[in-house]
Write an enzyme that holds these catalytic residues in place. Structure first.
Site, mmCIF file in Angstrom:
data_model
loop_
_atom_site.group_PDB
_atom_site.id
_atom_site.type_symbol
_atom_site.label_atom_id
_atom_site.label_comp_id
_atom_site.label_asym_id
_atom_site.label_seq_id
_atom_site.Cartn_x
_atom_site.Cartn_y
_atom_site.Cartn_z
ATOM 1 N N PHE A 9 0.857 -1.184 0.000
ATOM 2 C CA PHE A 9 0.000 0.000 0.000
ATOM 3 C C PHE A 9 0.898 1.241 0.000
ATOM 4 O O PHE A 9 0.718 2.163 0.774
ATOM 5 C CB PHE A 9 -0.926 -0.035 1.226
ATOM 6 C CG PHE A 9 -2.164 0.821 1.086
ATOM 7 C CD1 PHE A 9 -3.191 0.456 0.235
ATOM 8 C CD2 PHE A 9 -2.304 1.988 1.822
ATOM 9 C CE1 PHE A 9 -4.331 1.240 0.109
ATOM 10 C CE2 PHE A 9 -3.447 2.779 1.704
ATOM 11 C CZ PHE A 9 -4.455 2.393 0.839
ATOM 12 N N THR A 94 4.339 -4.649 -4.051
ATOM 13 C CA THR A 94 5.404 -4.428 -3.063
ATOM 14 C C THR A 94 6.670 -3.975 -3.798
ATOM 15 O O THR A 94 6.713 -3.930 -5.022
ATOM 16 C CB THR A 94 5.689 -5.710 -2.246
ATOM 17 O OG1 THR A 94 6.195 -6.713 -3.127
ATOM 18 C CG2 THR A 94 4.432 -6.218 -1.549
ATOM 19 N N LYS A 123 8.780 -5.724 -10.863
ATOM 20 C CA LYS A 123 9.647 -6.287 -11.907
ATOM 21 C C LYS A 123 10.329 -7.587 -11.478
ATOM 22 O O LYS A 123 10.796 -8.346 -12.328
ATOM 23 C CB LYS A 123 10.704 -5.248 -12.305
ATOM 24 C CG LYS A 123 10.101 -4.105 -13.105
ATOM 25 C CD LYS A 123 10.992 -2.899 -13.120
ATOM 26 C CE LYS A 123 10.911 -2.135 -11.833
ATOM 27 N NZ LYS A 123 10.109 -0.946 -11.816
ATOM 28 N N GLU A 147 1.588 -5.435 -17.215
ATOM 29 C CA GLU A 147 1.813 -4.187 -17.968
ATOM 30 C C GLU A 147 2.637 -3.171 -17.175
ATOM 31 O O GLU A 147 3.513 -2.496 -17.715
ATOM 32 C CB GLU A 147 0.461 -3.576 -18.367
ATOM 33 C CG GLU A 147 0.575 -2.286 -19.161
ATOM 34 C CD GLU A 147 1.373 -2.453 -20.442
ATOM 35 O OE1 GLU A 147 1.013 -3.323 -21.249
ATOM 36 O OE2 GLU A 147 2.367 -1.726 -20.639
ATOM 37 N N VAL A 150 6.809 -2.400 -17.069
ATOM 38 C CA VAL A 150 7.619 -1.699 -18.079
ATOM 39 C C VAL A 150 6.906 -0.408 -18.486
ATOM 40 O O VAL A 150 5.819 -0.456 -19.074
ATOM 41 C CB VAL A 150 7.854 -2.595 -19.323
ATOM 42 C CG1 VAL A 150 8.686 -1.866 -20.362
ATOM 43 C CG2 VAL A 150 8.527 -3.905 -18.941
ATOM 44 N N GLY A 204 7.735 10.302 -6.405
ATOM 45 C CA GLY A 204 7.305 8.904 -6.521
ATOM 46 C C GLY A 204 7.810 8.226 -7.783
ATOM 47 O O GLY A 204 7.305 7.180 -8.179
ATOM 48 N N GLU A 207 12.728 4.147 -7.403
ATOM 49 C CA GLU A 207 12.508 2.902 -6.669
ATOM 50 C C GLU A 207 12.760 3.155 -5.178
ATOM 51 O O GLU A 207 13.383 4.156 -4.804
ATOM 52 C CB GLU A 207 13.494 1.836 -7.157
ATOM 53 C CG GLU A 207 13.333 1.458 -8.614
ATOM 54 C CD GLU A 207 11.983 0.834 -8.910
ATOM 55 O OE1 GLU A 207 11.679 -0.224 -8.362
ATOM 56 O OE2 GLU A 207 11.225 1.425 -9.691
ATOM 57 N N LYS A 222 13.826 -4.189 -16.973
ATOM 58 C CA LYS A 222 12.807 -4.007 -18.028
ATOM 59 C C LYS A 222 13.289 -4.571 -19.367
ATOM 60 O O LYS A 222 12.506 -5.172 -20.116
ATOM 61 C CB LYS A 222 12.466 -2.526 -18.167
ATOM 62 C CG LYS A 222 11.737 -1.981 -16.939
ATOM 63 C CD LYS A 222 11.673 -0.470 -16.936
ATOM 64 C CE LYS A 222 11.020 0.058 -15.667
ATOM 65 N NZ LYS A 222 11.215 1.486 -15.459
ATOM 66 N N GLY A 319 5.476 7.210 -11.755
ATOM 67 C CA GLY A 319 4.552 8.119 -11.060
ATOM 68 C C GLY A 319 3.403 7.362 -10.428
ATOM 69 O O GLY A 319 3.065 6.249 -10.831
HETATM 70 N N1 HSE Z 1 11.719 3.807 -10.848
HETATM 71 C C1 HSE Z 1 11.092 3.514 -12.085
HETATM 72 C C2 HSE Z 1 11.377 4.615 -13.080
HETATM 73 C C3 HSE Z 1 9.619 3.376 -11.862
HETATM 74 O O1 HSE Z 1 11.867 5.658 -12.664
HETATM 75 O O2 HSE Z 1 11.159 4.438 -14.266
HETATM 76 C C4 HSE Z 1 8.916 2.663 -12.952
HETATM 77 O O3 HSE Z 1 9.425 1.379 -13.147
#
Ligand code: HSE
Length: 337
Positions: A9, A94, A123, A147, A150, A204, A207, A222, A319
């Site tokens: 969450f 998570t 991922k 989805e 990536v 946001g 990671e 990815k 985001g």
């Molecule tokens: N931390 C990743 C990015 C989030 O900045 O692209 C999405 O996978």
């Protein structure tokens, strides 16, 4: 009525709940989609379960105040909660661990084994264990949708699986990490590396451990997912060469500008002599190249295909709402099927 369990969450889980709340009427009228969040597990806020639906408004308020959940609290660990709850669908949201895939892999297995669809932006399971998990999903007659792993909600996996099905894709190349593209864009305006990384975390994009972004590990995950899912490459993360943006200085950025170019962190997957080669590395891209104009947390990918030539998609790569949407789009796909 789709009953949903959320594992995690944090930014994505809260983003998804906000979208579901704000668009509840639209989703019902347009798609006949109705839902209840029945279970939530979060290492910071606690585990809660109500088979008739949780009080999501209260949970969002508690999370915003960084307080533990107070209503419908249960004494069950994550796997027990997943197995015993009455959800039809589990969202695995998570944090990503690209070394072990844990604990997300155990969450996915528990859901699939008990006949629950799985939708994830994590991922770890997708890069490390997709074939095994897909088999488990098929054996249990449920879906595994990824989805959001990536380029957030910008359709990539679903594009290759749906509208581009029938085209053979020989190369995929582009900007796969929002945090680093945002950082490089802001550094060009003169902002220092550490300051801009902090902003990317606050927004946001980054990671939980931003090393994953700046060292290129997130993009490498990815690239691995794309290689294995789009090109059936059967490669491991360690097969993908990887260099991040940590060595790029404000001086390098100024030099690129003087040469009418821009630094971009480029992820690439290419079929060559029967092999699939994956890589992640910073490249100085000429200002005349279409990728040079992709700024901020926006990502862009070009698919080189046999029937359509090059197909490029540009869109948000990170985001809260953008990744929350990636989960919604897969939930709706399951609902419509
Ligand atoms: N931390 C990743 C990015 C989030 O900045 O692209 C999405 O996978």
């Amino acid at each position: 009525m789709t009953k949903i369990a959320l594992l995690g969450f944090g930014t994505v889980g809260q983003g998804l709940c906000e979208i579901l709340k704000d668009k509840a009427t639209y989703l019902k009228e347009k798609y006949g989609f109705d839902y209840e969040i029945v279970a939530v597990a979060d290492f910071a806020f606690g585990n809660v379960y109500n088979p008739n639906g949780l009080d999501v408004d209260l949970m969002l308020k508690e999370a915003a105040a960084k307080q533990k959940f107070t209503k419908d609290v249960v004494d069950m660990d994550n796997v027990q909660l997943i197995k015993e709850c009455n959800a039809d669908l589990m969202c695995e949201l998570t944090y990503t661990d690209l070394e072990t895939g844990g604990p997300a892999i155990d969450h996915c297995k528990a859901a699939l084994e008990t006949g629950k669809h799985v939708v994830t932006s994590n991922k770890g399971p997708a890069a490390l264990m997709f074939p095994e998990l897909k088999k488990l999903a098929d054996a249990n007659g449920v879906k595994l949708m990824i989805e959001g792993t990536v380029v957030a909600g910008t359709p990539i996996i679903n594009l290759t699986d749906g509208p581009l099905a029938g085209c053979e894709i020989s190369k995929i190349r582009g900007i796969l990490n929002g945090t680093t593209n945002y950082m490089l864009s802001e550094m060009e305006k003169g902002m220092a590396y550490d300051d801009v990384l902090k902003v990317a975390q606050d927004l946001g994009y980054a990671e939980a451990d931003p090393t994953g972004d700046v060292e290129g590990f997130d993009a490498r995950g990815k690239v691995t997912i794309l290689a294995n899912i789009v090109m059936d490459a059967g490669i491991k993360i360690s097969d993908v060469s990887c260099e991040g943006i940590t060595k790029i200085t404000l001086d390098d950025i100024a030099k690129a500008k003087a040469e009418n170019a821009r630094w971009k962190l480029i992820g690439s997957v290419e079929k060559k002599d029967g092999k699939v080669i994956g890589s992640v590395a910073p490249e100085m891209v000429s200002m005349t190249h279409p990728l040079a104009g992709v700024m901020g947390a926006t990502n862009a990918l070009t698919f080189t295909t046999d029937l359509m030539g090059d197909v490029t998609i540009v869109g948000p790569g990170a985001g809260k709402i953008e990744t929350g949407f990636s989960i919604l789009t897969d939930i709706l796909a399951i609902h419509r099927s």
